[in-house]
Design a protein around this motif. Sequence first.
Motif, PDB file in Angstrom:
ATOM      1  N   UNK A  59       0.257  -1.470   0.229  1.00  0.00           N
ATOM      2  CA  UNK A  59       0.082   0.077  -0.188  1.00  0.00           C
ATOM      3  C   UNK A  59       1.044   1.618  -0.157  1.00  0.00           C
ATOM      4  N   UNK A  60       2.314   0.989  -0.166  1.00  0.00           N
ATOM      5  CA  UNK A  60       2.752   2.637  -0.405  1.00  0.00           C
ATOM      6  C   UNK A  60       3.110   3.153  -1.235  1.00  0.00           C
ATOM      7  N   UNK A  61       3.061   4.255  -1.988  1.00  0.00           N
ATOM      8  CA  UNK A  61       3.641   4.426  -2.631  1.00  0.00           C
ATOM      9  C   UNK A  61       4.334   6.025  -3.197  1.00  0.00           C
ATOM     10  N   UNK A  62       5.616   5.666  -3.914  1.00  0.00           N
ATOM     11  CA  UNK A  62       6.764   6.666  -3.926  1.00  0.00           C
ATOM     12  C   UNK A  62       7.040   8.074  -5.375  1.00  0.00           C
TER      13      UNK A  62
ATOM     14  N   UNK B 289      -3.329   3.947   5.940  1.00  0.00           N
ATOM     15  CA  UNK B 289      -1.984   4.938   6.422  1.00  0.00           C
ATOM     16  C   UNK B 289      -2.802   5.996   6.662  1.00  0.00           C
ATOM     17  N   UNK B 290      -3.572   6.975   5.537  1.00  0.00           N
ATOM     18  CA  UNK B 290      -3.021   7.944   5.480  1.00  0.00           C
ATOM     19  C   UNK B 290      -1.555   9.146   6.335  1.00  0.00           C
TER      20      UNK B 290
ATOM     21  N   UNK C 133      17.315  15.844  -4.832  1.00  0.00           N
ATOM     22  CA  UNK C 133      16.281  15.197  -4.952  1.00  0.00           C
ATOM     23  C   UNK C 133      16.057  14.387  -3.837  1.00  0.00           C
ATOM     24  N   UNK C 134      14.005  14.451  -3.832  1.00  0.00           N
ATOM     25  CA  UNK C 134      13.328  14.176  -2.851  1.00  0.00           C
ATOM     26  C   UNK C 134      12.481  13.327  -2.330  1.00  0.00           C
ATOM     27  N   UNK C 135      12.762  11.643  -1.828  1.00  0.00           N
ATOM     28  CA  UNK C 135      11.836  10.886  -2.222  1.00  0.00           C
ATOM     29  C   UNK C 135      10.287  10.997  -0.825  1.00  0.00           C
ATOM     30  N   UNK C 136       9.384  11.113  -1.474  1.00  0.00           N
ATOM     31  CA  UNK C 136       8.025  11.094  -0.341  1.00  0.00           C
ATOM     32  C   UNK C 136       7.349   9.425  -0.149  1.00  0.00           C
ATOM     33  N   UNK C 137       7.260   9.170   0.717  1.00  0.00           N
ATOM     34  CA  UNK C 137       6.281   8.556   0.581  1.00  0.00           C
ATOM     35  C   UNK C 137       4.718   8.188   0.998  1.00  0.00           C
TER      36      UNK C 137
END
Length: 104
Positions: free
Chosen positions: A2-5, A53-54, A44-48
């Motif tokens: 259920x994770x999105x990157x 879990x909102x 560069x920044x990763x956002x998860x």
Amino acid sequence: PGLSYTWLFNNNTLDLLEDSRRFVSQATGNLYLAKVEPWDVGNYTCAVSSAGARRHVRGPPTALTLRGDGVMGEYEPKIEVRFPETTYAAKGSSVRLECFALGK
């Protein structure tokens, strides 16, 4: 599960649909850049995010810089091919030959 990157470049979301040189693996979250160009230099920044879990979390920015000397040190790109001189297979069977590249 259920994770999105998502990746941000200088605090702007990367538009991967219009950039065939960049790819984000939704399995690992890794960002891949092919043929780095001077305009790729920046942060560069990763956002998860997790819809279940909102939650939405950002990692710290990572700077990409170009080396002027063209030297990559221990991560210098290299291609390795390891095949035996002869590979035998039964008719109708499957054969797997691997080739991969390393580098940063």
